[in-house]
Design a protein around this motif. Sequence first.
Motif, PDB file in Angstrom:
ATOM      1  N   SER A  73       0.836  -1.196   0.000  1.00 58.99           N
ATOM      2  CA  SER A  73       0.000   0.000   0.000  1.00 58.99           C
ATOM      3  C   SER A  73       0.877   1.255   0.000  1.00 58.99           C
ATOM      4  N   PRO A  74       1.478   1.536  -1.170  1.00 59.51           N
ATOM      5  CA  PRO A  74       2.410   2.670  -1.243  1.00 59.51           C
ATOM      6  C   PRO A  74       1.761   4.000  -0.849  1.00 59.51           C
ATOM      7  N   THR A  75       0.458   4.157  -1.085  1.00 59.77           N
ATOM      8  CA  THR A  75      -0.181   5.437  -0.753  1.00 59.77           C
ATOM      9  C   THR A  75      -0.147   5.672   0.759  1.00 59.77           C
ATOM     10  N   LEU A  76      -0.533   4.638   1.512  1.00 59.42           N
ATOM     11  CA  LEU A  76      -0.524   4.767   2.972  1.00 59.42           C
ATOM     12  C   LEU A  76       0.915   4.959   3.467  1.00 59.42           C
ATOM     13  N   TYR A  77       1.847   4.223   2.825  1.00 60.03           N
ATOM     14  CA  TYR A  77       3.261   4.316   3.209  1.00 60.03           C
ATOM     15  C   TYR A  77       3.760   5.741   3.051  1.00 60.03           C
ATOM     16  N   ASN A  78       3.429   6.369   1.907  1.00 62.95           N
ATOM     17  CA  ASN A  78       3.878   7.736   1.681  1.00 62.95           C
ATOM     18  C   ASN A  78       3.204   8.715   2.615  1.00 62.95           C
ATOM     19  N   ALA A  79       1.932   8.425   2.941  1.00 61.06           N
ATOM     20  CA  ALA A  79       1.206   9.336   3.823  1.00 61.06           C
ATOM     21  C   ALA A  79       1.836   9.339   5.215  1.00 61.06           C
ATOM     22  N   LEU A  80       2.287   8.166   5.666  1.00 60.58           N
ATOM     23  CA  LEU A  80       2.854   8.094   7.019  1.00 60.58           C
ATOM     24  C   LEU A  80       4.283   8.602   7.068  1.00 60.58           C
ATOM     25  N   GLY A  81       5.014   8.354   5.957  1.00 55.99           N
ATOM     26  CA  GLY A  81       6.357   8.916   5.825  1.00 55.99           C
ATOM     27  C   GLY A  81       7.260   8.671   7.012  1.00 55.99           C
ATOM     28  N   ILE A  82       7.798   9.753   7.569  1.00 53.95           N
ATOM     29  CA  ILE A  82       8.810   9.631   8.616  1.00 53.95           C
ATOM     30  C   ILE A  82       8.250   9.113   9.935  1.00 53.95           C
ATOM     31  N   PHE A  83       6.927   9.135  10.097  1.00 51.84           N
ATOM     32  CA  PHE A  83       6.385   8.755  11.399  1.00 51.84           C
ATOM     33  C   PHE A  83       6.558   7.278  11.682  1.00 51.84           C
ATOM     34  N   LEU A  84       6.562   6.469  10.610  1.00 52.16           N
ATOM     35  CA  LEU A  84       6.661   5.018  10.815  1.00 52.16           C
ATOM     36  C   LEU A  84       7.891   4.599  11.603  1.00 52.16           C
ATOM     37  N   PRO A  85       9.122   4.963  11.138  1.00 52.40           N
ATOM     38  CA  PRO A  85      10.292   4.539  11.924  1.00 52.40           C
ATOM     39  C   PRO A  85      10.292   5.085  13.350  1.00 52.40           C
ATOM     40  N   LEU A  86       9.717   6.270  13.546  1.00 54.96           N
ATOM     41  CA  LEU A  86       9.725   6.877  14.873  1.00 54.96           C
ATOM     42  C   LEU A  86       8.871   6.120  15.875  1.00 54.96           C
ATOM     43  N   ILE A  87       7.920   5.310  15.362  1.00 58.53           N
ATOM     44  CA  ILE A  87       7.047   4.582  16.273  1.00 58.53           C
ATOM     45  C   ILE A  87       7.848   3.627  17.164  1.00 58.53           C
ATOM     46  N   ALA A  88       9.011   3.186  16.660  1.00 57.38           N
ATOM     47  CA  ALA A  88       9.828   2.247  17.438  1.00 57.38           C
ATOM     48  C   ALA A  88      10.181   2.795  18.805  1.00 57.38           C
ATOM     49  N   VAL A  89      10.353   4.125  18.905  1.00 54.31           N
ATOM     50  CA  VAL A  89      10.716   4.686  20.202  1.00 54.31           C
ATOM     51  C   VAL A  89       9.528   5.380  20.860  1.00 54.31           C
ATOM     52  N   ASN A  90       8.317   5.004  20.461  1.00 53.85           N
ATOM     53  CA  ASN A  90       7.137   5.564  21.117  1.00 53.85           C
ATOM     54  C   ASN A  90       6.862   4.759  22.387  1.00 53.85           C
ATOM     55  N   CYS A  91       6.801   5.447  23.527  1.00 51.75           N
ATOM     56  CA  CYS A  91       6.663   4.692  24.778  1.00 51.75           C
ATOM     57  C   CYS A  91       5.342   3.937  24.846  1.00 51.75           C
ATOM     58  N   ALA A  92       4.330   4.373  24.095  1.00 52.71           N
ATOM     59  CA  ALA A  92       3.046   3.686  24.156  1.00 52.71           C
ATOM     60  C   ALA A  92       3.188   2.216  23.755  1.00 52.71           C
ATOM     61  N   ILE A  93       4.059   1.943  22.776  1.00 52.77           N
ATOM     62  CA  ILE A  93       4.201   0.573  22.278  1.00 52.77           C
ATOM     63  C   ILE A  93       4.832  -0.324  23.349  1.00 52.77           C
TER      64      ILE A  93
END
Lengths: 221, 202
Positions: free
Chosen positions: B106-126
């Motif tokens: 789903s390239p459209t969703l991928y582009n929409a999320l952009g830089i936020f995806l990798p940052l989720i790794a350090v989100n304390c909620a996870i």
Amino acid sequence: MSVAEATAAPVKKTELFGKKERQIVKDPLWDNNPITLQVLGICSALAVTTSLQPTAVMCVALTAVLTGSNVIISLMRNFIPGKIRIIVMLSVISSLVILVDQTLKAFAYGMSKELSVFVSLIITNCIVMGRAEAFAMANKPWPSFLDGLGNSLGYSVILLMVGFGRELLGSGKVFGIQVVPQALYEMGYVDMGLMITPPGAFILLGFIIWIQRETSKHYED
Amino acid sequence: MEELFSIATKAIFIENILLANFLGMCSFLACSKKIETAVGLGFAVMFVLVVTTPVNWIITEFMLKDGALAWLGMPTIDLSFLQLICYIAIIAAMVQLVEMILDKFSPTLYNALGIFLPLIAVNCAILGTSLFMNTKGYGFVESTVFGLTSGIGWLLAIVGMAAIRTKLQYSSLPPGLRGLGITMIITGLMAIGFMSFIGINI
């Protein structure tokens, strides 16, 4: 690494507490505070501040992890490949957090239960990652150590302020000792229950941020 | 079924991961300026939570817990001190995997999320959800539901905040309160709103 930097290094080394070094420690204390200005590390800051004792333990834990990780990452900075630096930093940080967590479990079990998952969450505390990325990756171990110390002290200042306010207003105590006199309660004074609940923490921190930004004249538009 | 429903309402409203447990504040503050990014990030966090919570449950149950290695013939080994480093590695790997899968399908969703995806790794909620799942002693299905609904709760909070902040642009505030200060106070008011769910027992 430029030649100028390499030759300048030995001169700096003799100055353990030169002006620049003092600046590194002093800046994050108030004028460039990690919580209120850099917006780092709010995640785990609020949950532990219902009273001062866990707050103090949390500050010590964070100081240990942050200074440790800054020094270790700074020592390794020339060997870490850029592409996998995040995972390298995460493994350094999580090893240190495991050490702190296990130490707490061994020597202060009650406190460790009270802080529950929030000691473990220092791993994802943005201050640690943020300082590693912004400072330790580009500086020598000694300045990195000072930077870690300064930033964790800055974090502790705000945390202790929030903890002090919440404990004093919420249960009339400081470090578990009753400070609001009984006579005042008899006159009809009531503890502010809101301060112990999560919203109280948010609102109190909001006001502290306001005061801090007003004094350091740092405005967002 | 009733129990799952109770976990769900608790995770979304009563013990909202952001408003009651303060987890994921950093990205919440940074990405709540626009509704579009808030919605995108909210869904990404929810997606990662749904994947990582059950995976971490499996890891704990079959590798880390005291005696969990019995299926390998080593019932005396207790690896639970490795919990944190395993969880964070799983989360980082899962975020990478989710990124690759999204990029492919789903390239459209991928582009929409952009830089936020990798940052989720350090989100304390996870990481926080995984640790809470562990302390609360949930089973596999309960963990999955807990992960999903924690994500929904986070999504709800960040989208609500983004909506309030768009309106806030028209108000005149004291200069020191602009930005972070007023956002914290509004988060507090939102948390008071969510606290009104506390009395509900299902």
